[in-house]
Structures are given as C-alpha cells and as structure tokens.
Design a protein around this motif. Structure first.
Motif, PDB file in Angstrom:
ATOM      1  N   MET A  55     -40.151 -28.382  23.858  1.00  0.00           N
ATOM      2  CA  MET A  55     -39.910 -28.527  25.294  1.00  0.00           C
ATOM      3  C   MET A  55     -39.108 -27.354  25.840  1.00  0.00           C
ATOM      4  SD  MET A  55     -41.344 -31.252  26.591  1.00  0.00           S
ATOM      5  CE  MET A  55     -40.366 -31.707  28.031  1.00  0.00           C
ATOM      6  N   LEU A  56     -38.145 -26.870  25.052  1.00  0.00           N
ATOM      7  CA  LEU A  56     -37.353 -25.719  25.475  1.00  0.00           C
ATOM      8  C   LEU A  56     -38.237 -24.492  25.645  1.00  0.00           C
ATOM      9  CD1 LEU A  56     -34.636 -24.292  26.012  1.00  0.00           C
ATOM     10  CD2 LEU A  56     -34.436 -23.982  23.528  1.00  0.00           C
ATOM     11  N   LEU A  57     -39.071 -24.223  24.635  1.00  0.00           N
ATOM     12  CA  LEU A  57     -39.954 -23.063  24.721  1.00  0.00           C
ATOM     13  C   LEU A  57     -40.955 -23.236  25.862  1.00  0.00           C
ATOM     14  CD1 LEU A  57     -40.780 -20.346  23.478  1.00  0.00           C
ATOM     15  CD2 LEU A  57     -42.420 -21.610  22.069  1.00  0.00           C
ATOM     16  N   ARG A  58     -41.490 -24.449  26.020  1.00  0.00           N
ATOM     17  CA  ARG A  58     -42.449 -24.696  27.092  1.00  0.00           C
ATOM     18  C   ARG A  58     -41.814 -24.440  28.459  1.00  0.00           C
ATOM     19  NH1 ARG A  58     -46.444 -23.584  27.851  1.00  0.00           N
ATOM     20  NH2 ARG A  58     -47.191 -24.495  25.913  1.00  0.00           N
ATOM     21  N   GLY A  59     -40.553 -24.892  28.634  1.00  0.00           N
ATOM     22  CA  GLY A  59     -39.869 -24.680  29.913  1.00  0.00           C
ATOM     23  C   GLY A  59     -39.648 -23.213  30.217  1.00  0.00           C
ATOM     24  N   ILE A  60     -39.299 -22.439  29.182  1.00  0.00           N
ATOM     25  CA  ILE A  60     -39.079 -21.004  29.381  1.00  0.00           C
ATOM     26  C   ILE A  60     -40.399 -20.285  29.629  1.00  0.00           C
ATOM     27  CG2 ILE A  60     -38.344 -18.874  28.232  1.00  0.00           C
ATOM     28  CD1 ILE A  60     -36.221 -20.564  26.779  1.00  0.00           C
ATOM     29  N   PHE A  61     -41.388 -20.576  28.770  1.00  0.00           N
ATOM     30  CA  PHE A  61     -42.654 -19.854  28.861  1.00  0.00           C
ATOM     31  C   PHE A  61     -43.379 -20.135  30.170  1.00  0.00           C
ATOM     32  CE2 PHE A  61     -47.169 -19.190  28.020  1.00  0.00           C
ATOM     33  CZ  PHE A  61     -47.141 -17.910  27.481  1.00  0.00           C
ATOM     34  N   SER A  62     -43.224 -21.340  30.700  1.00  0.00           N
ATOM     35  CA  SER A  62     -43.931 -21.691  31.933  1.00  0.00           C
ATOM     36  C   SER A  62     -43.487 -20.826  33.105  1.00  0.00           C
ATOM     37  CB  SER A  62     -43.706 -23.167  32.264  1.00  0.00           C
ATOM     38  OG  SER A  62     -42.349 -23.415  32.563  1.00  0.00           O
ATOM     39  N   ARG A  63     -42.323 -20.170  32.976  1.00  0.00           N
ATOM     40  CA  ARG A  63     -41.823 -19.322  34.058  1.00  0.00           C
ATOM     41  C   ARG A  63     -42.040 -17.830  33.785  1.00  0.00           C
ATOM     42  NH1 ARG A  63     -35.840 -21.208  34.290  1.00  0.00           N
ATOM     43  NH2 ARG A  63     -36.295 -21.831  32.153  1.00  0.00           N
ATOM     44  N   PHE A  64     -42.665 -17.496  32.684  1.00  0.00           N
ATOM     45  CA  PHE A  64     -42.898 -16.090  32.354  1.00  0.00           C
ATOM     46  C   PHE A  64     -43.945 -15.475  33.290  1.00  0.00           C
ATOM     47  CE2 PHE A  64     -41.608 -15.222  27.667  1.00  0.00           C
ATOM     48  CZ  PHE A  64     -40.293 -15.511  27.991  1.00  0.00           C
ATOM     49  N   SER A  65     -43.681 -14.262  33.701  1.00  0.00           N
ATOM     50  CA  SER A  65     -44.673 -13.475  34.439  1.00  0.00           C
ATOM     51  C   SER A  65     -45.604 -12.796  33.430  1.00  0.00           C
ATOM     52  CB  SER A  65     -43.970 -12.416  35.282  1.00  0.00           C
ATOM     53  OG  SER A  65     -43.333 -11.462  34.433  1.00  0.00           O
ATOM     54  N   ASP A  66     -46.703 -12.250  33.935  1.00  0.00           N
ATOM     55  CA  ASP A  66     -47.602 -11.505  33.054  1.00  0.00           C
ATOM     56  C   ASP A  66     -46.883 -10.342  32.387  1.00  0.00           C
ATOM     57  OD1 ASP A  66     -49.621 -13.230  33.646  1.00  0.00           O
ATOM     58  OD2 ASP A  66     -50.837 -11.802  34.797  1.00  0.00           O
ATOM     59  N   ARG A  67     -45.984  -9.686  33.103  1.00  0.00           N
ATOM     60  CA  ARG A  67     -45.237  -8.568  32.518  1.00  0.00           C
ATOM     61  C   ARG A  67     -44.414  -9.024  31.327  1.00  0.00           C
ATOM     62  NH1 ARG A  67     -40.352  -6.849  32.056  1.00  0.00           N
ATOM     63  NH2 ARG A  67     -39.524  -8.616  33.239  1.00  0.00           N
ATOM     64  N   GLN A  68     -43.788 -10.191  31.448  1.00  0.00           N
ATOM     65  CA  GLN A  68     -42.958 -10.698  30.369  1.00  0.00           C
ATOM     66  C   GLN A  68     -43.799 -11.138  29.167  1.00  0.00           C
ATOM     67  OE1 GLN A  68     -41.091 -13.381  33.129  1.00  0.00           O
ATOM     68  NE2 GLN A  68     -39.058 -12.542  32.703  1.00  0.00           N
TER      69      GLN A  68
END
Length: 385
Positions: A327-340
């Motif tokens: 859940m932690l990784l999902r929460g972070i990754f869901s906000r990643f831009s294409d650049r990130q």
C-alpha cells in the motif's frame, strides 16, 4: 430438539479459494456444502493467470491447467527504456484460469464436498446457534443451514445481505484475449498515457496468443482500448477479442474478516497484493489458516467472535507487513510523473536491482519494496510528489 443442519460448513463461492478451503475442511472430516452463483465452475473469470512456481509447489496445485512457463519479464518506461529480468528456470506458470478453477473443484468434490451450481447466495445470517443462507436458484428461493460459514465470494461479497462488509478501496482490472506475434516474455508498461498510477501488461498465453490488460482507478476499458491501439501493441496484433472483461480488485483488507460462526477468506477479505492485484497465493495461505481455525472451532464447540478472531490475528500477522508495504509503494507510485518513472527505471538498470528479485522471490514484495525505498529513490525521484 436440535435443528437439523444441511451441512457442517457452508462455503459461499467456488473459485480457487473456496474450493481449496472446501477440500481442506472435507479432509478434516467435515460435511461441506459449496455454493456457486454460476452454472459452471470457472465461468467468466477475469485474471492474468500468472501463478508462481513457489505457489504451485507450496500448495500442491494441479498442473493440467498450465499453458505456458514464464522465464522473463520486461518492464518499459514511458520513454521506451526497458529493464529485463530473466531466469534460467521458470519463475511462474500461465494457467487457463477456468480449467485451474475446475481442477481445484474436482479435488474438493473427490473429498466428498457437495456443490450447488446456479445458486446465488442473497443473504447470510447468524441466529439461534445456526449459520444460514438464502439462495436464489433459477426461479426458486431456498434456505440452507450449517454450524459455520466461510465467505469466499471475491469482490461479490458486497452484494450479500448480512455480510460483515467488503474492502472499501478498489481499482479495476480489465483484459482482452488477442492473437499476437513477437511476444515471448511478460511485458509490463508504465506511464500516464498507458495506465495512470498503475500498469498495463502483455502476457503470452499460447503459441501466438496473449492476454492484454491493465489496472486503473477510472475508465479501465477506455484505457485498454487506447493501449491496444498504441504502437506497443497494434503492429503485432493480428486479431483481438471485443469482449473486454472488467472487474474490481480490492486494494486494502476488510475492517473485520470474521463474525460469529463465520470467516471471510481470499479477495473478499482483501487478501490481495496491492502491487499487482494478485490474490491466489495470499488467498490460499489464508485458506489454510481459516480451515485450521474452523476445525478447532468444531473440536471445541466454540464458534464465537472471540474464538474466530484468532483467524484474523494469524493471517494479519502473516500478511500485514506485505500488505502495508504494498500500500505504501502503491500510494507513492500512483503520484509519479512519467519523468519520475523514467528516472526510476534508469536507476534500477544501473543499480543491480534484478538480483534482489531473485533473492526474495516472486510472491513476497516487502523486502523488494524496502530495497526500492532505500536504494533506488534518491530525493530527485520524490521531487514534486
């Protein structure tokens, strides 16, 4: 005079988790009734069909449903950069999910489990020392009684009156079958135009066939149609089914997976990987815990909330670290831009990340996630989150 019971245990849902639980309970000498809403086992299943080698070995799963071995996975960034994981031996099988479900059901039936098809459970209840269900079959309504119940309905739990609740957060998984060329590895694609906050996949499932799908919070079918027409796919696809299968996938567990005379197991309890949406491995693990707890309840005659709470304590002790990390990784990754995402995959290629996957395995992600957090995510990856 004691009420006559139809079965010792009633299980709602004859998917892999329900059938496996039924088999385990029947092996413990209990009379089990298994109720399935569809007219046949494995009907209209929406699943990528990837099950790890570890899972097959751990649970002694039947292998007749295996259609292909998986040795390699390719992950593509939005910019087209690719990181590849390859193993000398298979890391997973791709199965025909309908046949897989049927094989597990055959195992349950061979142990004496009674199956009711075309039997949609509409209500469950606990009163007077009885677990009871109302069943709609054809144009007829019936009632069945047992000393204990197990809910293994998948996300359909929310449609059953009297159930203890279903996972609150979910995403959608959508998939199509295609005839395709030049696919020998599992391919995973990331990016805002592909599957915002999640990913899409191409999974070889035969000589020239593949399952193409994605996970998404919103408009999953529309995103899949766009992916099917993207440069990654369209030049290789020779034919694709118009039948897009779309279903909810719980992300996060239920508030309570037990009640008096009742336990909830599998996807219905949210025992699903937040990273991939896979639920078979975790569901089977919890099935064993549920069956063991139920057997103890019958030996002691204690079907109370307090006793059956032990099941939840055991499965959460086992899985909570994995579920929380996911859940932690999902929460972070869901906000990643294409650049990130581009930067993350570039770093993973240079950082020696692939041996970490080999070390920790296909099903357990907590340590892989910890490695990602500590080694592959310098401050500039998190910038602007």
């Amino acid at each position: 005079m004691a009420l006559k019971m139809d079965h010792d245990v009633i299980i709602v849902g004859a998917g892999p988790i329900g059938s496996y639980t039924a088999k385990l309970l029947a092996e413990k000498g209990l009379d089990v009734g298994l109720f399935e809403k569809n007219r046949s086992i494995g009907k209209d299943v929406n699943c990528s069909g990837i099950i790890s080698i570890e899972c097959f070995r751990r649970f002694g799963l039947p292998s007749q449903s295996v259609v292909r071995d998986i040795n390699s996975i390719k992950a593509f960034s939005p910019s087209g950069n690719c990181i590849e994981y390859r193993s000398e031996s298979p890391i997973a099988h791709v199965v025909d999910r309908a046949l897989f479900d049927q094989e597990l059901h055959i195992q349950a039936a061979s142990r004496g489990v009674t199956t009711y098809l075309d039997a949609r459970v509409t209500r469950i209840a606990n009163s007077g020392g009885v677990f009871s269900i109302s069943v709609r079959t054809g144009d007829e309504d019936k009632a069945f009684r047992s000393r204990m119940g197990v809910i293994a309905t998948g996300f359909d739990l929310k449609t059953v009156l009297g159930s203890p609740g279903s996972p609150k957060e979910f995403v959608y998984g959508v998939q199509a079958e295609a005839t395709i060329e030049d696919v020998n590895d599992v391919e995973v694609y990331f990016g805002e135009k592909v599957a915002p906050g999640f990913f899409s996949w191409i999974i070889p499932a035969g000589e020239r066939t593949a399952r193409i799908g994605l996970m998404a919070k919103n408009d999953a079918p529309g995103l899949l149609r766009r992916f099917l027409n993207s440069e990654h796919v369209i030049r290789r696809v020779r034919d694709c089914s118009d039948d897009l299968k779309c279903s909810p996938i719980p992300i996060g567990s239920v508030a309570k997976s037990y009640a008096e005379r009742l336990v909830v197991v599998g996807e219905a309890a949210g025992q699903v990987k937040a990273t991939t949406g896979g639920g078979i491995y975790f569901g089977l693990l919890c099935s064993e815990l549920a069956a063991a707890t139920a057997a103890k309840a019958f030996r002691t005659g204690d079907f109370s909330n307090g006793f059956l709470k032990k099941y939840e304590m055991e499965w959460k002790t086992l899985l909570d670290p994995e579920l929380r990390a996911g859940m932690l990784l999902r929460g972070i990754f869901s906000r990643f831009s294409d650049r990130q995402i581009n930067l993350l995959i570039d770093l993973a290629k240079k950082d020696g990340f692939l041996p970490i996957i080999r070390r920790y395995g296909f099903d357990w992600h907590k340590d892989i996630i910890s490695y990602l957090m500590s080694h592959l995510m310098p401050k500039n990856v998190f910038k602007n989150l």
